[in-house]
Motif scaffolding. Structure first.
Motif, PDB file in Angstrom:
ATOM      1  N   UNK A 181       0.820  -1.204   0.000  1.00 23.53           N
ATOM      2  CA  UNK A 181       0.000   0.000   0.000  1.00 23.53           C
ATOM      3  C   UNK A 181       0.861   1.264   0.000  1.00 23.53           C
ATOM      4  N   UNK A 182       0.553   2.145  -0.955  1.00 20.87           N
ATOM      5  CA  UNK A 182       1.082   3.504  -0.984  1.00 20.87           C
ATOM      6  C   UNK A 182      -0.075   4.498  -0.861  1.00 20.87           C
ATOM      7  N   UNK A 183      -1.155   4.081  -0.243  1.00 19.40           N
ATOM      8  CA  UNK A 183      -2.337   4.933  -0.114  1.00 19.40           C
ATOM      9  C   UNK A 183      -1.981   6.236   0.599  1.00 19.40           C
ATOM     10  N   UNK A 184      -2.430   7.349   0.020  1.00 18.23           N
ATOM     11  CA  UNK A 184      -2.230   8.696   0.574  1.00 18.23           C
ATOM     12  C   UNK A 184      -0.761   9.085   0.679  1.00 18.23           C
ATOM     13  N   UNK A 185       0.111   8.422  -0.078  1.00 16.22           N
ATOM     14  CA  UNK A 185       1.514   8.823  -0.110  1.00 16.22           C
ATOM     15  C   UNK A 185       1.653  10.128  -0.885  1.00 16.22           C
ATOM     16  N   UNK A 186       2.652  10.915  -0.518  1.00 20.04           N
ATOM     17  CA  UNK A 186       2.891  12.213  -1.147  1.00 20.04           C
ATOM     18  C   UNK A 186       4.310  12.217  -1.702  1.00 20.04           C
ATOM     19  N   UNK A 187       4.406  12.213  -3.055  1.00 14.25           N
ATOM     20  CA  UNK A 187       5.699  12.205  -3.731  1.00 14.25           C
ATOM     21  C   UNK A 187       5.974  13.613  -4.269  1.00 14.25           C
ATOM     22  N   UNK A 188       6.813  14.370  -3.578  1.00 13.21           N
ATOM     23  CA  UNK A 188       7.094  15.734  -4.008  1.00 13.21           C
ATOM     24  C   UNK A 188       8.093  15.776  -5.153  1.00 13.21           C
ATOM     25  N   UNK A 189       9.019  14.817  -5.199  1.00 12.89           N
ATOM     26  CA  UNK A 189      10.049  14.742  -6.229  1.00 12.89           C
ATOM     27  C   UNK A 189       9.716  13.581  -7.161  1.00 12.89           C
ATOM     28  N   UNK A 190      10.656  13.207  -8.007  1.00  7.30           N
ATOM     29  CA  UNK A 190      10.432  12.104  -8.940  1.00  7.30           C
ATOM     30  C   UNK A 190      10.112  10.810  -8.195  1.00  7.30           C
ATOM     31  N   UNK A 191       9.173  10.056  -8.744  1.00 11.95           N
ATOM     32  CA  UNK A 191       8.812   8.736  -8.210  1.00 11.95           C
ATOM     33  C   UNK A 191       9.059   7.713  -9.310  1.00 11.95           C
ATOM     34  N   UNK A 192       9.970   6.788  -9.073  1.00 11.17           N
ATOM     35  CA  UNK A 192      10.378   5.830 -10.097  1.00 11.17           C
ATOM     36  C   UNK A 192       9.929   4.425  -9.705  1.00 11.17           C
ATOM     37  N   UNK A 193       8.944   3.908 -10.452  1.00 12.64           N
ATOM     38  CA  UNK A 193       8.451   2.537 -10.279  1.00 12.64           C
ATOM     39  C   UNK A 193       8.645   1.743 -11.573  1.00 12.64           C
ATOM     40  N   UNK A 194       9.611   2.126 -12.355  1.00 12.24           N
ATOM     41  CA  UNK A 194       9.877   1.472 -13.629  1.00 12.24           C
ATOM     42  C   UNK A 194      10.311   0.022 -13.416  1.00 12.24           C
ATOM     43  N   UNK A 195       9.696  -0.894 -14.147  1.00 10.39           N
ATOM     44  CA  UNK A 195       9.992  -2.333 -14.083  1.00 10.39           C
ATOM     45  C   UNK A 195       9.626  -2.955 -12.734  1.00 10.39           C
TER      46      UNK A 195
END
Length: 289
Positions: free
Chosen positions: A198-212
């Motif tokens: 779970x990443x529910x309600x997460x706040x990513x202010x900068x780059x978020x990399x979920x590639x692959x």
């Protein structure tokens, strides 16, 4: 006498008051002595460097660019609740790159005494028991690259002021990153989540990399906010994904992503640009919802 001292020290700091301080090196010494760690509302001074653990094994990869690899093992429970880490938390270290990410070529030797010679050793850390970093503040980098978490893990409600690196990490059981805040880069590239996450309600202010990244079970990004680029290129959502109420304020790259099962994009806000080129849903070409 040393074991008795460490035992008394552990008892004296659990639970800790908000003013209590303990160094990262003291925590490593307790782990080396086989103690579980359970700290609450503590301030951890200095680097908490798991790559300095005595419990390690040497791995060797031969061939071009060969190097010595060391895998450290945390075999005891870790619980940090409401804690502040004043310096780096390190579950990964490369003599080629250095702790700070700068290039370490040229045979430099770090202040910790680990050689930066042509061998360029790599240090990784595995966590065999439950790991809790709940409602914690990471004021500098948190590096868990290549780490494996064999038991339950949670980082829920924690704040990462600098880079959070989980690239190539593996989580064998359910894990929570719900309500986390990332002020630096959030790097989950090639991360393998074996069960629900779970990443529910997460706040990513900068780059978020979920590639692959691999999500073989359910994954929840509901009400998350991506303030900068979000990269889900080649990501595999095997049992669907929940993006309901999620906000993408900048670009969202889903090229070549695979969606299987039920996926929820209810009230998803794609602010600037969303790219689903070559993405598939249950084996069929993506169609705009």
């Amino acid at each position: 006498m040393r074991s008795l001292f460490l035992l008394l020290l552990l008892v004296s700091v659990v639970p800790l008051t908000a003013q209590s301080r303990i160094s990262g090196s003291e925590i490593i010494a307790m782990l080396d002595d086989g103690k579980d760690i359970s700290l609450e509302n503590a301030t951890i001074t200095g680097d908490l460097d798991f790559t300095k653990l005595e419990d390690r094994e040497k791995e060797r990869k031969d061939g071009w660019g060969s190097q010595d690899n060391y895998r450290m093992h945390v075999r005891n429970k870790l619980s940090f609740v409401g804690c502040t880490f004043e310096r780096k938390v390190l579950g990964y270290y490369s003599e080629r790159d250095g702790k700070d990410g700068s290039n370490g070529w040229g045979g430099r030797q770090g202040s910790d005494g680990r050689s930066g010679s042509s061998g360029k050793a790599l240090y990784n850390v595995d966590f065999h028991d439950a790991v809790t970093f709940s409602n914690c503040k990471f004021t500098e980098d948190a590096h868990f690259k290549y780490s494996r978490f064999y038991d339950e893990a949670t980082f829920a409600n924690s704040r990462f002021a600098r880079d959070a690196k989980f690239k190539y990490a593996r989580f064998d059981t359910e894990v929570s990153f719900s309500n986390t805040l990332y002020r630096g880069e959030a790097d989950f590239k090639y991360t393998d989540f074996d069960e629900a996450v779970s990443f529910a309600s997460a706040d990513f202010s900068d780059d978020a990399d979920f590639k692959h990244t691999k999500f073989p079970e359910s994954v929840n990004f509901s009400k998350a906010v991506f303030g900068d680029d979000a990269d889900f290129k080649y990501t595999n959502f095997k049992w669907g994904v929940n993006f309901s109420g999620t906000t993408f304020e900048d670009s969202a790259d889903f090229k070549y992503a695979k969606f299987s099962g039920d996926s929820d994009f209810t009230s998803t806000d794609f602010g600037r640009d969303a790219d689903f080129k070559y993405a598939t849903v249950n084996g069929r070409k993506w169609k705009t919802m």
